[in-house]
Design a protein around this motif. Structure first.
Motif, mmCIF file in Angstrom:
data_model
loop_
_atom_site.group_PDB
_atom_site.id
_atom_site.type_symbol
_atom_site.label_atom_id
_atom_site.label_comp_id
_atom_site.label_asym_id
_atom_site.label_seq_id
_atom_site.Cartn_x
_atom_site.Cartn_y
_atom_site.Cartn_z
ATOM 1 N N ARG A 38 0.828 -1.197 0.000
ATOM 2 C CA ARG A 38 0.000 0.000 0.000
ATOM 3 C C ARG A 38 0.869 1.257 0.000
ATOM 4 O O ARG A 38 2.080 1.205 0.240
ATOM 5 N N CYS A 52 -3.805 4.115 -4.228
ATOM 6 C CA CYS A 52 -3.660 3.616 -2.861
ATOM 7 C C CYS A 52 -2.859 2.321 -2.761
ATOM 8 O O CYS A 52 -2.220 2.068 -1.734
ATOM 9 N N THR A 53 -2.911 1.483 -3.778
ATOM 10 C CA THR A 53 -2.256 0.184 -3.693
ATOM 11 C C THR A 53 -1.444 -0.074 -4.958
ATOM 12 O O THR A 53 -1.445 0.733 -5.897
ATOM 13 N N GLY A 271 -8.907 4.827 -5.561
ATOM 14 C CA GLY A 271 -8.713 3.422 -5.244
ATOM 15 C C GLY A 271 -9.129 2.465 -6.332
ATOM 16 O O GLY A 271 -8.808 1.279 -6.268
ATOM 17 N N ASP A 274 -5.977 2.071 -9.416
ATOM 18 C CA ASP A 274 -4.627 1.780 -8.940
ATOM 19 C C ASP A 274 -3.802 1.019 -9.977
ATOM 20 O O ASP A 274 -2.593 1.217 -10.071
#
Length: 354
Positions: A38, A52-53, A271, A274
């Motif tokens: 993350r 976010c990831t 999110g 990603d």
């Protein structure tokens, strides 16, 4: 006959199945490759807004980062977009080399510089997104090289626009200053991008964008002014096969500039972009399309406007512009060396303070 056809279809199906199994085969061959992490597990200046990831962990061996070319992470598409663009431009160079005398005809050298600078920025960008996640120092090194590639491409754009696309009235006013100014603006663009990256660890993201966008916008405005004037003076009655490609390159560039400046999709769907759908990925695709349009338009101008540019540009002027290209490269290298020294000082200070 039907049996032979079915056998060939079966072979194609098996080949496709093997291609689909390639990521799993690579994972089995390198089971020790760690998964993604993350944004909270990587330094601040490695993070992209609203992503976010999908970050790769730092301080792995080089083998991991090279093999991550086939791994699913948030840089995979950024790598492949410019890697594929590099291959397409390379094929285009080979095609043009069959009809264009890049060695014996000095008038072809601006076109060659555009293609070489396009290959440079594509390769450096792919390397930065592939290897820049290994460590803080590697992050600076590879992205500074990326900015050198961008500056070289800006100069390559300037030379083909001034050499092939310029009209007589503009050439009469700027012929002594256009290319030296393009050299200075390319170096300033490299400096602005490196400066924004250098301060990315301590200043807000918008400051970095300003440092990167403003010098690049000035360079683009200056470098593309011959094309802009030509587009504004165009009429449907004129027989100009290159004009549609010039329109295309401008439209693609303005579109990719928007997606570079504003992370629209990530902001609307935090999110969810990603891995696929990041604005920077769209920026890469649009910039590659811009480059291909530009190369094609410049080749058409090289073929169709030879009488005009042969009269406008004196003997030996192409060689002078090649020399300025080398000057641009040296200037950008000095900028990178200076900024890399400052970045290393910051990293050494952080390491000692721990």
């Amino acid at each position: 006959m039907a049996t032979i056809v079915m056998e060939r279809i079966g072979r194609v199906f098996i080949s496709l199945q093997q291609i689909r199994e390639l990521p799993r085969m690579l994972t089995d061959a390198a089971p020790s490759m760690p998964g993604t992490v993350r944004d909270t597990e990587v330094p601040y200046y490695f993070r992209e807004r609203y992503v976010c990831t999908g970050y790769r962990p730092l301080y792995q061996n080089w083998r991991y980062y090279f093999l991550s070319l086939f791994q699913r992470h948030n840089e995979t598409i950024n790598i492949w977009t410019h890697l594929l663009a590099f291959l397409v431009i390379l094929v285009r160079l080979r095609q043009l080399a069959e009809t264009v005398d890049f060695v014996g005809d000095p008038h072809s050298w601006p076109l060659l510089i555009l293609i070489l600078s396009s290959l440079t920025y594509s390769a450096f960008s792919a390397a930065a997104h592939l290897l820049g996640g290994k460590s803080e120092l590697c992050h600076y090194i590879f992205f500074f090289l990326d900015y050198v590639g961008v500056a070289q491409y800006q100069y390559g754009s300037a030379i083909v626009h001034f050499y092939y696309a310029v009209d007589e009235s503009l050439h009469r006013h700027v012929h002594g200053i256009f290319m030296p100014a393009a050299t200075v603006l390319s170096c300033l663009s490299c400096l602005g991008c490196c400066y924004g990256k250098y301060f990315n660890h301590s200043l807000p993201t918008w400051v970095r964008k300003v440092c990167q966008v403003v010098p690049s916008a000035l360079a683009y405005t200056w470098d593309s002014s011959p094309v802009a004037i030509r587009l504004m003076s165009w009429s449907p009655a004129s027989n100009d096969p290159a004009i549609s490609y010039h329109f295309g390159q401008v439209a693609f560039f303005l579109s990719c500039s928007f997606f570079f400046t504003f992370p629209l999709l990530e902001r609307c769907f935090p999110g969810r972009c990603d891995f696929v759908g990041q604005s920077h990925q769209i920026f890469h695709v649009l910039l590659s399309c811009c480059t291909l349009c530009q190369i094609h338009a410049s080749h058409l101008d090289y073929v169709g406007r030879r009488k005009l540019y042969s009269r406008l540009h004196k003997s030996g002027e192409a060689a002078l512009f090649v020399g300025l290209y080398v000057v641009t490269l040296v200037g950008c290298a000095l900028v990178v060396a200076f900024m890399l020294k400052k970045a290393k000082q910051v990293l050494d200070f952080k390491a000692k303070s721990k």
